[in-house]
Write a protein that holds these residues in place. Structure first.
Motif, PDB file in Angstrom:
ATOM      1  N   PRO A  84       1.254  11.927   0.986  1.00 47.38           N
ATOM      2  CA  PRO A  84       0.446  11.587   2.158  1.00 47.38           C
ATOM      3  C   PRO A  84       0.779  10.177   2.633  1.00 47.38           C
ATOM      4  CG  PRO A  84      -0.925  12.510   0.414  1.00 47.38           C
ATOM      5  CD  PRO A  84       0.436  12.255  -0.177  1.00 47.38           C
ATOM      6  N   LEU A  85       0.773   9.991   3.934  1.00 48.48           N
ATOM      7  CA  LEU A  85       1.030   8.667   4.497  1.00 48.48           C
ATOM      8  C   LEU A  85      -0.048   7.693   4.040  1.00 48.48           C
ATOM      9  CD1 LEU A  85       2.022   9.892   8.014  1.00 48.48           C
ATOM     10  CD2 LEU A  85       3.467   8.462   6.551  1.00 48.48           C
ATOM     11  N   PRO A  86       0.351   6.513   3.553  1.00 48.28           N
ATOM     12  CA  PRO A  86      -0.634   5.503   3.166  1.00 48.28           C
ATOM     13  C   PRO A  86      -1.482   5.074   4.367  1.00 48.28           C
ATOM     14  CG  PRO A  86       1.552   4.945   2.309  1.00 48.28           C
ATOM     15  CD  PRO A  86       1.729   6.082   3.282  1.00 48.28           C
ATOM     16  N   ASP A  87      -2.671   4.558   4.076  1.00 46.67           N
ATOM     17  CA  ASP A  87      -3.606   4.164   5.134  1.00 46.67           C
ATOM     18  C   ASP A  87      -3.009   3.143   6.090  1.00 46.67           C
ATOM     19  OD1 ASP A  87      -5.506   5.902   4.136  1.00 46.67           O
ATOM     20  OD2 ASP A  87      -6.584   4.351   3.020  1.00 46.67           O
ATOM     21  N   ASP A  88      -2.263   2.137   5.567  1.00 48.17           N
ATOM     22  CA  ASP A  88      -1.696   1.122   6.457  1.00 48.17           C
ATOM     23  C   ASP A  88      -0.657   1.742   7.394  1.00 48.17           C
ATOM     24  OD1 ASP A  88       0.043   1.476   4.242  1.00 48.17           O
ATOM     25  OD2 ASP A  88       0.715  -0.613   4.289  1.00 48.17           O
ATOM     26  N   TRP A  89       0.091   2.716   6.910  1.00 49.49           N
ATOM     27  CA  TRP A  89       1.039   3.440   7.765  1.00 49.49           C
ATOM     28  C   TRP A  89       0.285   4.187   8.863  1.00 49.49           C
ATOM     29  CZ3 TRP A  89       6.430   4.714   7.406  1.00 49.49           C
ATOM     30  CH2 TRP A  89       7.122   4.007   6.413  1.00 49.49           C
TER      31      TRP A  89
END
Length: 148
Positions: A135-140
């Motif tokens: 899953p894409l990290p939150d900052d991404w």
């Protein structure tokens, strides 16, 4: 022929893109027919997308835990470009998934509102070591939503 007359699906104007990067053409970009060769456009797409992610602080090319792998790409051409022009690559996020992103890129002759070409990249983001989707990290996700 305008870009919109060149295809059934209309091209996107400059205003459709969220971020821009100026890219100078090189002498070596021209082919035997006197215009930029088609493979160069894909390098521009890659440069525009990845440089934007680096500039925004989410992509660490050398040590980041998450990297993007291209799983699909396409380009449509509307007008020729040639050295020594400078092009402007516009980037936008068209679809944001759990671990994938569809980036759309417009290639514009400097100052033009209609694209000379447009296309897309779909990146699946994977763990650098396992090469399995993550899953894409939150900052991404924050950065990518700004480009949507």
């Amino acid at each position: 022929m305008s870009a919109k007359e060149n295809s059934r699906t209309p091209s996107k104007p400059r205003s459709a893109y969220k971020a821009f990067r100026a890219i100078p053409t090189r002498w070596a970009d021209n082919d035997a027919y006197g215009h930029v060769n088609n493979v160069v456009y894909y390098a521009w797409f890659d440069t525009a997308v990845n440089a934007e992610l680096v500039d925004r602080g989410v992509l660490d090319i050398e040590e980041g835990a998450v990297i993007g792998l291209v799983v699909e790409t396409q380009c449509r051409y509307f007008a020729p470009l040639a050295f020594p022009q400078t092009v402007e690559a516009g980037v936008r996020v068209a679809k944001l998934g759990t671990s994938s992103v569809r980036y759309e890129v417009g290639i514009f002759a400097q100052g033009n509102d209609e694209p000379a070409a447009e296309g897309h990249f779909i990146h699946v983001y994977v763990d650098r070591e396992t090469r399995r989707p993550v899953p894409l990290p939150d900052d991404w996700r924050v950065v990518l939503e700004e480009l949507a």
